[in-house]
Motif scaffolding. Structure first.
Motif, PDB file in Angstrom:
ATOM      1  N   VAL A  55       5.885   7.792   1.822  1.00 26.42           N
ATOM      2  CA  VAL A  55       7.291   7.754   2.226  1.00 26.42           C
ATOM      3  C   VAL A  55       7.424   7.557   3.740  1.00 26.42           C
ATOM      4  O   VAL A  55       8.341   6.881   4.200  1.00 26.42           O
ATOM      5  N   GLY A  56       6.488   8.107   4.527  1.00 26.43           N
ATOM      6  CA  GLY A  56       6.522   7.939   5.979  1.00 26.43           C
ATOM      7  C   GLY A  56       6.384   6.479   6.371  1.00 26.43           C
ATOM      8  O   GLY A  56       7.121   5.979   7.236  1.00 26.43           O
ATOM      9  N   ALA A  57       5.459   5.760   5.729  1.00 26.79           N
ATOM     10  CA  ALA A  57       5.281   4.328   6.011  1.00 26.79           C
ATOM     11  C   ALA A  57       6.516   3.541   5.577  1.00 26.79           C
ATOM     12  O   ALA A  57       6.970   2.641   6.293  1.00 26.79           O
ATOM     13  N   MET A  58       7.068   3.896   4.434  1.00 27.33           N
ATOM     14  CA  MET A  58       8.280   3.219   3.962  1.00 27.33           C
ATOM     15  C   MET A  58       9.427   3.434   4.940  1.00 27.33           C
ATOM     16  O   MET A  58      10.177   2.508   5.248  1.00 27.33           O
ATOM     17  N   ASP A  59       9.555   4.651   5.445  1.00 32.78           N
ATOM     18  CA  ASP A  59      10.600   4.987   6.411  1.00 32.78           C
ATOM     19  C   ASP A  59      10.468   4.139   7.666  1.00 32.78           C
ATOM     20  O   ASP A  59      11.459   3.636   8.201  1.00 32.78           O
ATOM     21  N   ARG A  60       9.235   3.947   8.145  1.00 33.26           N
ATOM     22  CA  ARG A  60       8.996   3.133   9.352  1.00 33.26           C
ATOM     23  C   ARG A  60       9.275   1.651   9.110  1.00 33.26           C
ATOM     24  O   ARG A  60       9.737   0.957  10.001  1.00 33.26           O
ATOM     25  N   LEU A  61       9.002   1.165   7.898  1.00 31.97           N
ATOM     26  CA  LEU A  61       9.157  -0.255   7.604  1.00 31.97           C
ATOM     27  C   LEU A  61      10.597  -0.656   7.285  1.00 31.97           C
ATOM     28  O   LEU A  61      10.998  -1.795   7.546  1.00 31.97           O
ATOM     29  N   LYS A  85      18.566   2.611   2.269  1.00 31.48           N
ATOM     30  CA  LYS A  85      17.337   3.250   2.745  1.00 31.48           C
ATOM     31  C   LYS A  85      17.259   4.722   2.335  1.00 31.48           C
ATOM     32  O   LYS A  85      16.243   5.136   1.773  1.00 31.48           O
ATOM     33  N   PRO A  86      18.309   5.539   2.577  1.00 29.33           N
ATOM     34  CA  PRO A  86      18.217   6.948   2.150  1.00 29.33           C
ATOM     35  C   PRO A  86      17.976   7.097   0.649  1.00 29.33           C
ATOM     36  O   PRO A  86      17.210   7.960   0.214  1.00 29.33           O
ATOM     37  N   GLU A  87      18.604   6.232  -0.157  1.00 28.51           N
ATOM     38  CA  GLU A  87      18.419   6.306  -1.603  1.00 28.51           C
ATOM     39  C   GLU A  87      16.987   5.909  -1.993  1.00 28.51           C
ATOM     40  O   GLU A  87      16.374   6.548  -2.849  1.00 28.51           O
ATOM     41  N   ALA A  88      16.463   4.872  -1.356  1.00 30.69           N
ATOM     42  CA  ALA A  88      15.100   4.419  -1.652  1.00 30.69           C
ATOM     43  C   ALA A  88      14.088   5.505  -1.311  1.00 30.69           C
ATOM     44  O   ALA A  88      13.184   5.796  -2.102  1.00 30.69           O
ATOM     45  N   LEU A  89      14.253   6.127  -0.150  1.00 31.59           N
ATOM     46  CA  LEU A  89      13.315   7.167   0.267  1.00 31.59           C
ATOM     47  C   LEU A  89      13.430   8.414  -0.615  1.00 31.59           C
ATOM     48  O   LEU A  89      12.426   9.040  -0.957  1.00 31.59           O
ATOM     49  N   ALA A  90      14.659   8.779  -1.006  1.00 31.36           N
ATOM     50  CA  ALA A  90      14.861   9.942  -1.878  1.00 31.36           C
ATOM     51  C   ALA A  90      14.199   9.721  -3.240  1.00 31.36           C
ATOM     52  O   ALA A  90      13.576  10.634  -3.790  1.00 31.36           O
ATOM     53  N   LEU A  91      14.311   8.507  -3.767  1.00 33.32           N
ATOM     54  CA  LEU A  91      13.692   8.175  -5.051  1.00 33.32           C
ATOM     55  C   LEU A  91      12.175   8.323  -4.966  1.00 33.32           C
ATOM     56  O   LEU A  91      11.545   8.861  -5.874  1.00 33.32           O
ATOM     57  N   ARG A  92      11.602   7.890  -3.836  1.00 37.15           N
ATOM     58  CA  ARG A  92      10.145   7.993  -3.661  1.00 37.15           C
ATOM     59  C   ARG A  92       9.722   9.442  -3.434  1.00 37.15           C
ATOM     60  O   ARG A  92       8.710   9.883  -3.959  1.00 37.15           O
ATOM     61  N   GLN A 134       0.831  -1.208   0.000  1.00 35.72           N
ATOM     62  CA  GLN A 134       0.000   0.000   0.000  1.00 35.72           C
ATOM     63  C   GLN A 134       0.868   1.262   0.000  1.00 35.72           C
ATOM     64  O   GLN A 134       0.547   2.234  -0.680  1.00 35.72           O
ATOM     65  N   ALA A 135       1.970   1.235   0.740  1.00 32.07           N
ATOM     66  CA  ALA A 135       2.883   2.383   0.770  1.00 32.07           C
ATOM     67  C   ALA A 135       3.479   2.628  -0.622  1.00 32.07           C
ATOM     68  O   ALA A 135       3.643   3.782  -1.035  1.00 32.07           O
ATOM     69  N   GLN A 136       3.778   1.555  -1.361  1.00 27.78           N
ATOM     70  CA  GLN A 136       4.300   1.691  -2.724  1.00 27.78           C
ATOM     71  C   GLN A 136       3.257   2.312  -3.641  1.00 27.78           C
ATOM     72  O   GLN A 136       3.565   3.213  -4.419  1.00 27.78           O
ATOM     73  N   LEU A 137       2.018   1.831  -3.533  1.00 27.46           N
ATOM     74  CA  LEU A 137       0.957   2.320  -4.416  1.00 27.46           C
ATOM     75  C   LEU A 137       0.590   3.779  -4.140  1.00 27.46           C
ATOM     76  O   LEU A 137       0.281   4.536  -5.059  1.00 27.46           O
ATOM     77  N   SER A 138       0.632   4.169  -2.869  1.00 30.19           N
ATOM     78  CA  SER A 138       0.249   5.544  -2.513  1.00 30.19           C
ATOM     79  C   SER A 138       1.459   6.461  -2.334  1.00 30.19           C
ATOM     80  O   SER A 138       1.302   7.627  -1.982  1.00 30.19           O
ATOM     81  N   ASN A 139       2.659   5.931  -2.584  1.00 36.69           N
ATOM     82  CA  ASN A 139       3.912   6.672  -2.399  1.00 36.69           C
ATOM     83  C   ASN A 139       3.987   7.280  -1.003  1.00 36.69           C
ATOM     84  O   ASN A 139       4.369   8.438  -0.826  1.00 36.69           O
TER      85      ASN A 139
END
Length: 172
Positions: free
Chosen positions: A65-71, A88-95, A58-63
């Motif tokens: 980033v806060g949920a991705m950061d927590r996971l 992790k920093p690169e993944a979050l920056a891309l999103r 769901q975090a991927q579909l809705s982009n």
């Protein structure tokens, strides 16, 4: 002086307990004795990891980033289907940049295996989306690894492989 010692296995202990119960005529006691044995929460852990997979989806579909950061764990390392390594920093920056845009992410054939404080997920993902101007849609197999830290499951690793389309086989 000879010393003898007896090796007890789980099976010999079970047989001994059954023999004791039969000798004492306490057959009805067995069900309450089984209830007193430690509970292995494997099923609950599987469900918890499956729920985290759905949160990630769901975090991927809705982009989100806060949920991705927590996971994601701080030491997360991902490897994309094209071999790109992502922290992790690169993944979050891309999103955050909105470069990666996923419109469909269907998961199936999801399997969870638990190894103590580590969970390994394998699944198939049918994906539609873009990374910049590149179409990244297709079918993938992936492995995601979770590790329980300070009472929370975190994603520590990910690797994806693209499943070739049947039309790709015809080209070669």
């Amino acid at each position: 002086m000879r010393s003898y010692f007896r090796v007890r296995t789980r099976i010999s202990a079970i047989h001994g307990a059954c023999l004791l119960l039969l000798c004492l005529g306490l057959g009805g006691f067995a069900s309450s004795a089984e209830a007193a044995l430690p509970h292995h929460p494997s099923h609950e852990i599987h469900k918890e990891i499956e729920a985290l997979e759905m949160q990630w989806r769901q975090a991927q579909l809705s982009n989100d980033v806060g949920a991705m950061d927590r996971l994601l764990a701080d030491d997360y390392v991902g490897i994309s289907a094209n071999g790109t390594i992502e922290t992790k920093p690169e993944a979050l920056a891309l999103r955050r940049a909105g470069t990666l845009h996923i419109t469909t992410l269907d998961l199936n054939d999801l399997k969870v295996r638990i190894y103590g404080d580590t969970a390994v997920v394998t699944s198939r993902a049918d994906l539609a989306g873009t990374n910049g101007s590149s179409d990244i849609g297709g079918r993938y197999r992936y492995t995601r690894v979770y590790n329980k830290r300070f009472g929370q499951w975190k994603i520590v690793s990910f690797e994806a492989s693209r499943i070739p389309d049947s039309t790709d086989h015809d080209k070669h």
